[in-house]
Design an enzyme around this catalytic site. Structure first.
Site, PDB file in Angstrom:
ATOM      1  N   GLU A  74       0.844  -1.198   0.000  1.00  0.00           N
ATOM      2  CA  GLU A  74       0.000   0.000   0.000  1.00  0.00           C
ATOM      3  C   GLU A  74       0.876   1.243   0.000  1.00  0.00           C
ATOM      4  O   GLU A  74       1.872   1.319   0.724  1.00  0.00           O
ATOM      5  CB  GLU A  74      -0.939   0.037   1.206  1.00  0.00           C
ATOM      6  CG  GLU A  74      -0.230   0.248   2.533  1.00  0.00           C
ATOM      7  CD  GLU A  74      -1.135   0.771   3.633  1.00  0.00           C
ATOM      8  OE1 GLU A  74      -1.381   1.998   3.679  1.00  0.00           O
ATOM      9  OE2 GLU A  74      -1.550  -0.048   4.466  1.00  0.00           O
ATOM     10  N   LYS A  84      -7.956  -3.721  10.414  1.00  0.00           N
ATOM     11  CA  LYS A  84      -6.592  -3.352  10.779  1.00  0.00           C
ATOM     12  C   LYS A  84      -6.574  -2.880  12.225  1.00  0.00           C
ATOM     13  O   LYS A  84      -7.217  -1.883  12.563  1.00  0.00           O
ATOM     14  CB  LYS A  84      -6.104  -2.243   9.843  1.00  0.00           C
ATOM     15  CG  LYS A  84      -4.658  -1.842  10.066  1.00  0.00           C
ATOM     16  CD  LYS A  84      -4.222  -0.787   9.062  1.00  0.00           C
ATOM     17  CE  LYS A  84      -4.709   0.584   9.458  1.00  0.00           C
ATOM     18  NZ  LYS A  84      -4.120   1.641   8.594  1.00  0.00           N
TER      19      LYS A  84
END
Length: 208
Positions: A40, A127
């Site tokens: 990412e 997350k």
């Protein structure tokens, strides 16, 4: 792209956050070759959408955008080539945009209440941040009420503790500045990044 399947197999992803990334293609290629293909680019990095667009040409890269804070952020990242999105916390507008575009989303959470909210918003995985402060055992605690929620440990994960978080109940762990240090990325020190990435991959593989 099935993000959950990729995380289940690879058990790791890499966060890139730096003041400058002069060679996004080389950096992404280095991570793929080292065995960390799920990557990412944080939108806090200057010109992140352009970097994502350039890196999207790398074969084998599973490319996402992180620190996605708004629906416009989500649209920009997806248009640039991001195939999944991550947020630092609960972002209902981002969740709605991801669902509209059928793009996998990983919402950030810390508390049990936030984990439940992330699931309700359609998060593919959750997350958990800041993982290092919460400790590996916290992931087992969360699996008490949420046995089937995929959890991704983020924040302070290192080669030394990655296996502990996986053993504690995390589906996957994130490699951050310990692998792609901002200075290394800004200076395109790809051999140093490759060495760190291989070490992280080995630590994850050692978790079984």
């Amino acid at each position: 792209m099935n993000l959950l399947a990729e995380l289940t197999v690879r058990r790791a992803l890499c966060i890139i956050r730096a003041p400058a990334i002069p060679d996004p293609v080389g950096l992404a290629g280095t991570l793929v070759e080292a065995g960390l293909p799920v990557v990412e680019f944080a939108l806090t990095t200057p010109e992140a959408p352009r970097l994502i667009e350039q890196a999207s040409s790398v074969d084998g890269l599973i490319l996402g955008a992180g620190t996605v804070m708004s629906a416009q952020d989500a649209r920009d990242a997806i248009a640039a080539g991001a195939s999944f999105l991550l947020t630092p916390g609960l972002r209902p507008d981002v969740a709605a945009e991801a669902a509209k575009r059928d793009v996998p989303l990983v919402l950030g959470a810390m508390t049990p209440t936030e984990v439940a909210a992330a699931v309700d918003l359609g998060s593919t995985a959750v997350k958990v941040f800041p993982a290092a402060r919460l400790g590996p055992a916290y992931f087992g605690d969360l699996h008490g009420p949420y046995p089937d929620v995929p959890l991704v440990a983020t924040g302070g994960i290192t080669t030394e503790n990655a296996a502990d978080f996986l053993a504690g109940g995390a589906l996957a762990v994130t490699a951050g500045s310990g692998v792609v240090a901002p200075a290394l990325a800004a200076e395109s020190r790809l051999s140093d990044i490759a060495e760190r990435a291989r070490g992280f991959v080995a630590a994850v593989a050692g978790a079984g």
